[in-house]
Design a protein around this motif. Structure first.
Motif, PDB file in Angstrom:
ATOM      1  N   HIS A 131      44.703  11.869  26.933  1.00 54.77           N
ATOM      2  CA  HIS A 131      43.550  11.989  27.833  1.00 54.77           C
ATOM      3  C   HIS A 131      42.564  10.831  27.790  1.00 54.77           C
ATOM      4  O   HIS A 131      41.635  10.816  28.593  1.00 54.77           O
ATOM      5  N   LEU A 132      42.711   9.894  26.864  1.00 54.88           N
ATOM      6  CA  LEU A 132      41.735   8.792  26.811  1.00 54.88           C
ATOM      7  C   LEU A 132      42.327   7.524  27.423  1.00 54.88           C
ATOM      8  O   LEU A 132      43.550   7.339  27.436  1.00 54.88           O
ATOM      9  N   PRO A 133      41.469   6.613  27.935  1.00 53.69           N
ATOM     10  CA  PRO A 133      41.967   5.416  28.601  1.00 53.69           C
ATOM     11  C   PRO A 133      42.487   4.371  27.616  1.00 53.69           C
ATOM     12  O   PRO A 133      42.097   4.357  26.448  1.00 53.69           O
ATOM     13  N   HIS A 134      43.357   3.504  28.125  1.00 51.38           N
ATOM     14  CA  HIS A 134      43.863   2.408  27.294  1.00 51.38           C
ATOM     15  C   HIS A 134      42.704   1.504  26.871  1.00 51.38           C
ATOM     16  O   HIS A 134      41.722   1.354  27.582  1.00 51.38           O
ATOM     17  N   GLY A 135      42.855   0.897  25.765  1.00 48.12           N
ATOM     18  CA  GLY A 135      41.760   0.115  25.185  1.00 48.12           C
ATOM     19  C   GLY A 135      41.035   0.995  24.180  1.00 48.12           C
ATOM     20  O   GLY A 135      40.958   0.652  22.993  1.00 48.12           O
ATOM     21  N   LEU A 136      40.571   2.159  24.653  1.00 48.58           N
ATOM     22  CA  LEU A 136      39.926   3.096  23.730  1.00 48.58           C
ATOM     23  C   LEU A 136      40.967   3.720  22.790  1.00 48.58           C
ATOM     24  O   LEU A 136      40.673   4.008  21.626  1.00 48.58           O
ATOM     25  N   ILE A 137      42.183   3.915  23.326  1.00 48.37           N
ATOM     26  CA  ILE A 137      43.253   4.421  22.446  1.00 48.37           C
ATOM     27  C   ILE A 137      43.453   3.436  21.286  1.00 48.37           C
ATOM     28  O   ILE A 137      43.486   3.828  20.116  1.00 48.37           O
ATOM     29  N   GLY A 138      43.538   2.156  21.627  1.00 48.82           N
ATOM     30  CA  GLY A 138      43.711   1.134  20.592  1.00 48.82           C
ATOM     31  C   GLY A 138      42.554   1.130  19.610  1.00 48.82           C
ATOM     32  O   GLY A 138      42.746   1.018  18.398  1.00 48.82           O
ATOM     33  N   LEU A 139      41.327   1.308  20.140  1.00 47.28           N
ATOM     34  CA  LEU A 139      40.144   1.296  19.275  1.00 47.28           C
ATOM     35  C   LEU A 139      40.170   2.479  18.307  1.00 47.28           C
ATOM     36  O   LEU A 139      39.842   2.336  17.118  1.00 47.28           O
ATOM     37  N   LEU A 140      40.556   3.662  18.804  1.00 42.35           N
ATOM     38  CA  LEU A 140      40.558   4.839  17.933  1.00 42.35           C
ATOM     39  C   LEU A 140      41.676   4.782  16.899  1.00 42.35           C
ATOM     40  O   LEU A 140      41.483   5.177  15.743  1.00 42.35           O
ATOM     41  N   ILE A 141      42.844   4.289  17.306  1.00 41.55           N
ATOM     42  CA  ILE A 141      43.919   4.125  16.309  1.00 41.55           C
ATOM     43  C   ILE A 141      43.465   3.108  15.261  1.00 41.55           C
ATOM     44  O   ILE A 141      43.680   3.301  14.054  1.00 41.55           O
ATOM     45  N   ALA A 142      42.807   2.037  15.726  1.00 38.81           N
ATOM     46  CA  ALA A 142      42.270   1.039  14.783  1.00 38.81           C
ATOM     47  C   ALA A 142      41.234   1.692  13.869  1.00 38.81           C
ATOM     48  O   ALA A 142      41.168   1.385  12.672  1.00 38.81           O
ATOM     49  N   ALA A 143      40.419   2.606  14.422  1.00 32.56           N
ATOM     50  CA  ALA A 143      39.397   3.281  13.612  1.00 32.56           C
ATOM     51  C   ALA A 143      40.047   4.121  12.513  1.00 32.56           C
ATOM     52  O   ALA A 143      39.590   4.110  11.360  1.00 32.56           O
ATOM     53  N   PHE A 144      41.124   4.844  12.857  1.00 32.89           N
ATOM     54  CA  PHE A 144      41.816   5.646  11.828  1.00 32.89           C
ATOM     55  C   PHE A 144      42.376   4.743  10.729  1.00 32.89           C
ATOM     56  O   PHE A 144      42.244   5.038   9.540  1.00 32.89           O
ATOM     57  N   LEU A 145      43.015   3.658  11.154  1.00 34.88           N
ATOM     58  CA  LEU A 145      43.593   2.756  10.151  1.00 34.88           C
ATOM     59  C   LEU A 145      42.491   2.061   9.347  1.00 34.88           C
ATOM     60  O   LEU A 145      42.641   1.838   8.149  1.00 34.88           O
ATOM     61  N   ALA A 146      41.373   1.736  10.022  1.00 34.79           N
ATOM     62  CA  ALA A 146      40.248   1.105   9.315  1.00 34.79           C
ATOM     63  C   ALA A 146      39.697   2.059   8.257  1.00 34.79           C
ATOM     64  O   ALA A 146      39.312   1.624   7.160  1.00 34.79           O
ATOM     65  N   ALA A 147      39.660   3.357   8.584  1.00 38.00           N
ATOM     66  CA  ALA A 147      39.180   4.346   7.612  1.00 38.00           C
ATOM     67  C   ALA A 147      40.105   4.379   6.404  1.00 38.00           C
ATOM     68  O   ALA A 147      39.649   4.456   5.253  1.00 38.00           O
ATOM     69  N   ALA A 148      41.422   4.313   6.654  1.00 38.51           N
ATOM     70  CA  ALA A 148      42.382   4.304   5.539  1.00 38.51           C
ATOM     71  C   ALA A 148      42.217   3.032   4.714  1.00 38.51           C
ATOM     72  O   ALA A 148      42.182   3.072   3.479  1.00 38.51           O
ATOM     73  N   ILE A 149      42.087   1.911   5.406  1.00 41.37           N
ATOM     74  CA  ILE A 149      41.981   0.617   4.702  1.00 41.37           C
ATOM     75  C   ILE A 149      40.685   0.530   3.904  1.00 41.37           C
ATOM     76  O   ILE A 149      40.680   0.094   2.754  1.00 41.37           O
ATOM     77  N   SER A 150      39.568   0.985   4.508  1.00 39.63           N
ATOM     78  CA  SER A 150      38.281   0.866   3.807  1.00 39.63           C
ATOM     79  C   SER A 150      38.239   1.770   2.575  1.00 39.63           C
ATOM     80  O   SER A 150      37.717   1.379   1.531  1.00 39.63           O
ATOM     81  N   SER A 151      38.803   2.974   2.692  1.00 43.80           N
ATOM     82  CA  SER A 151      38.856   3.865   1.520  1.00 43.80           C
ATOM     83  C   SER A 151      39.718   3.246   0.434  1.00 43.80           C
ATOM     84  O   SER A 151      39.368   3.245  -0.745  1.00 43.80           O
ATOM     85  N   LYS A 152      40.872   2.725   0.862  1.00 46.86           N
ATOM     86  CA  LYS A 152      41.795   2.168  -0.120  1.00 46.86           C
ATOM     87  C   LYS A 152      41.174   0.951  -0.808  1.00 46.86           C
ATOM     88  O   LYS A 152      41.325   0.764  -2.019  1.00 46.86           O
ATOM     89  N   ALA A 153      40.446   0.131  -0.035  1.00 45.13           N
ATOM     90  CA  ALA A 153      39.820  -1.054  -0.625  1.00 45.13           C
ATOM     91  C   ALA A 153      38.803  -0.650  -1.694  1.00 45.13           C
ATOM     92  O   ALA A 153      38.734  -1.260  -2.772  1.00 45.13           O
ATOM     93  N   GLY A 154      37.998   0.387  -1.380  1.00 45.32           N
ATOM     94  CA  GLY A 154      37.024   0.878  -2.356  1.00 45.32           C
ATOM     95  C   GLY A 154      37.713   1.369  -3.621  1.00 45.32           C
ATOM     96  O   GLY A 154      37.244   1.142  -4.743  1.00 45.32           O
ATOM     97  N   GLU A 155      38.841   2.044  -3.436  1.00 49.76           N
ATOM     98  CA  GLU A 155      39.585   2.559  -4.594  1.00 49.76           C
ATOM     99  C   GLU A 155      40.226   1.427  -5.388  1.00 49.76           C
ATOM    100  O   GLU A 155      40.188   1.421  -6.622  1.00 49.76           O
ATOM    101  N   LEU A 156      40.782   0.447  -4.682  1.00 46.86           N
ATOM    102  CA  LEU A 156      41.469  -0.655  -5.374  1.00 46.86           C
ATOM    103  C   LEU A 156      40.516  -1.485  -6.219  1.00 46.86           C
ATOM    104  O   LEU A 156      40.839  -1.845  -7.354  1.00 46.86           O
ATOM    105  N   THR A 157      39.343  -1.787  -5.663  1.00 47.34           N
ATOM    106  CA  THR A 157      38.402  -2.605  -6.438  1.00 47.34           C
ATOM    107  C   THR A 157      37.925  -1.836  -7.673  1.00 47.34           C
ATOM    108  O   THR A 157      37.710  -2.424  -8.740  1.00 47.34           O
TER     109      THR A 157
END
Lengths: 568, 54
Positions: A404-430
């Motif tokens: 239901h969401l437009p292209h571009g925003l789909i990419g942004l939200l998928i990026a947001a999910f992955l960014a959340a995973a990456i940012s959590s993992k970075a905090g844990e790794l350090t």
């Protein structure tokens, strides 16, 4: 996803990581590498604490929880403000006064080396494996829905976090988390706005909340004293409070974040930022799920949001496929009936016809129950055929986004999910890298070497933990029980560690040997209670902590009946 | 550095309540009170929410 989505996805993720590397290039000083440059603003600390705590699952799966069960999960966070105030008053001044790199370094100074090593070892074990789950959990959902290869998704997101964390240390984590959480908030905010605008023209926002109320999706606070209920006001305040106290107060992945503040004031304000905004953030994410639920009362939802799993079974020849297709027909018929009754109900409410409204509402609820029964039977059939199919609620939000969401925003939200995973993992790794370097390598193996040596060692340890986490994530699908075990470890380890810290702060006559054995005994008892009792897991946080403190006093009395003299 | 064993545990009572540097709320106790008040307000609002749209 089209080319625009992939451009937004890769551009934002790689761009933020590259910026983090560029801003922190050339770090050679150990204190800067492990604790940051010391001038981090409180807002950056607050966002960093929030980004480390809120993993991809928070943004990907929590809306599904709102969809299925409503707002009740928000109670889990009711104890967090009190816990953060307590940390700000008690933990933080001591950590800063002693200028420690890790929380466990404090245990070594207050008690002895064995207690310090116990604390750091439990953290490394639990968080080292937990870092794998941080990237595995969203990767399994995204790869299933997007058709990506699971192994490449895990390796890609994992390596991105490893590269900039190893390169820039604590400062790189702070800098990137600021932009990553900003991107997540923008994505979730736009998704919320578009969701409301996707509701039918004759269904206003208050109408949507009225529908949610009658389907029990707005029941947020449960005052029940029943200890078997998972989320109540009391389990949230007490159990959730102890959980937040142990996580924010003793888990190095959080302690490292707020110790990167330039002063006590900055660290405190960073914590208070979370004390104020944690509950609204969780409420907003759950409300998003509740509104998706309302949206799908007017728009036909799939009987299973994990369409990949459903299609594999439904398209297969045989009895199961036929049964699933039959259940889908029942589900669609029930939904069509429910939708018709809902429209009548809302129209009757607007016209003030209470009698007609009640009849239409009850008919809508009855049709919903029939549809829910077909849905539940479908989920059971899917899990009987494939026990690893996962929770259907995890696929609710991503399905809405893709459909239901437009292209571009789909990419942004998928990026947001992955960014959340990456940012959590970075905090844990350090945190894993700094604990291994400071509490094990520098304290036990090789002391009194140069800063450059320890920075290099910390980089290697951080990279090593990154590889361990990626490796664990790659094989996690082969051992679902292992994931459960790691989650159990989190529930039963940290309460005892919190007990050790509170003993250190408040039971001044207790020494290292007493608290060490008390921690081991109470850990074993909590494990047994976890297996025997069927109470909400939140309660174990209070039980483990208080048990450790009580046993510490008893062991100290047994070991040394004559208490040591009080300090002047 | 002195041993931590010789330091009294940090509590509200033995720490000076330093200035927060924020406009309007100058003490940490004031900030903690505001945070606690915000929580109570949230619990009340969330309790009332289903009744507002019943």
């Amino acid at each position: 996803m089209n080319a625009l989505d992939y451009f937004v996805l890769l551009g934002t993720l790689v761009g933020i990581a590259a910026y983090g590397i560029w801003r922190t290039r050339g770090t050679r000083d150990l204190k800067t590498y492990l604790k940051g440059s010391g001038n981090t603003h409180w807002l950056a600390i607050g966002l960093s604490v929030m980004a480390t705590q809120a993993s991809a699952i928070t943004f990907l799966s929590t809306p599904g929880q709102g969809y299925e069960s409503g707002l009740g999960f928000v109670q889990n966070y009711f104890g967090a403000p009190f816990a953060l105030i307590f940390i700000s008053v008690v933990f933080l001044p001591i950590y800063r006064k002693l200028d420690v790199y890790t929380a466990y370094e404090y245990l070594g100074r207050r008690f002895d080396t064995k207690t310090r090593l116990l604390g750091s070892a439990l953290f490394l074990l639990q968080r080292g494996l937990g870092a794998g789950i941080t990237i595995y959990a969203p990767a399994i959902v995204l790869s299933t829905v997007m058709g990506w290869r699971l192994d490449l998704t895990i390796i890609g997101t994992g390596l991105l976090a490893v590269v900039y964390t190893v390169s820039g240390g604590s400062d790189a984590v702070n800098i990137t988390q600021k932009y990553q959480i900003g991107m997540i908030f923008v994505g979730m905010g736009v998704a919320f706005y578009l969701l409301v605008s996707h509701l039918p023209a004759d269904v206003s926002f208050p109408d949507a909340l009225t529908v949610a109320t009658h389907f029990h999706r707005l029941d947020a606070v449960d005052y029940s004293l029943d200890s078997h209920r998972r989320y109540t006001l009391w389990s949230g305040l007490l159990g959730g409070g102890f959980l937040a106290l142990s996580y924010f107060g003793t888990d190095q992945s959080q302690v490292g974040r707020y110790l990167s503040g330039g002063s006590l004031r900055e660290s405190r304000l960073g914590l208070m930022f979370n004390a104020v905004f944690k509950i609204p953030m969780q409420f907003f994410i759950l409300l998003l799920g509740v509104l998706i639920f309302v949206f799908y009362q007017f728009e036909a939802p799939p009987i299973s949001f994990n369409q990949t799993a459903w299609k594999q079974l439904a398209d297969a020849p045989g009895a199961t496929g036929g049964r699933l297709r039959s259940l889908q027909s029942d589900f669609r018929a029930a939904h069509a009936e429910e939708r018709a009754h809902l429209s009548i109900w809302l129209a009757a409410r607007r016209s003030g016809d209470t009698h007609a409204a009640t009849i239409a509402r009850d008919a809508a609820l009855a049709a919903h129950t029939r549809g829910q029964t077909a849905h539940d039977q479908t989920q059971k059939a899917i899990h009987d055929a494939d026990p690893h199919a996962g929770n259907d609620a995890d696929y609710v939000f991503i399905t809405f986004i893709l459909r239901h969401l437009p292209h571009g925003l789909i990419g942004l939200l998928i990026a947001a999910f992955l960014a959340a995973a990456i940012s959590s993992k970075a905090g844990e790794l350090t945190a894993l890298g700094s604990t291994t370097t400071v509490d094990l390598y520098r304290h036990v193996i090789r002391a009194n070497l140069s800063d450059a040596h320890y920075v290099a060692a910390s980089r290697w340890f951080t990279a090593l933990w990154g590889v361990v986490a990626i490796g664990f994530a790659l094989f996690a699908h082969l051992a679902e029980n292992l994931i459960q075990a790691v989650n159990i470890l989190g529930s039963v380890f940290f309460p005892v560690i919190l007990g050790v810290f509170l003993t250190a702060f408040f039971l001044r006559r207790v020494g290292g040997t007493a608290v060490f054995w008390a921690a081991l005994f109470s850990q074993a008892i909590v494990f047994l209670l976890y297996l025997v009792l069927s109470i909400s897991y939140l309660w174990f946080n209070a039980i483990g902590c208080l048990l450790c403190m009580a046993l510490s006093i008893l062991f100290q009395l047994w070991l040394s009946p004559q208490p040591p003299p009080l300090p002047a | 550095m002195s041993s931590i064993k010789n330091d009294p545990p940090a509590t509200v009572s033995n720490q000076p309540d330093t200035d927060t540097g924020l406009p309007g709320v100058h003490t940490w106790r004031g900030i903690y009170l505001l945070v606690a008040a915000a929580l109570v307000l949230w619990i009340i609002l969330l309790t009332l929410l289903p009744h507002l749209f019943a």
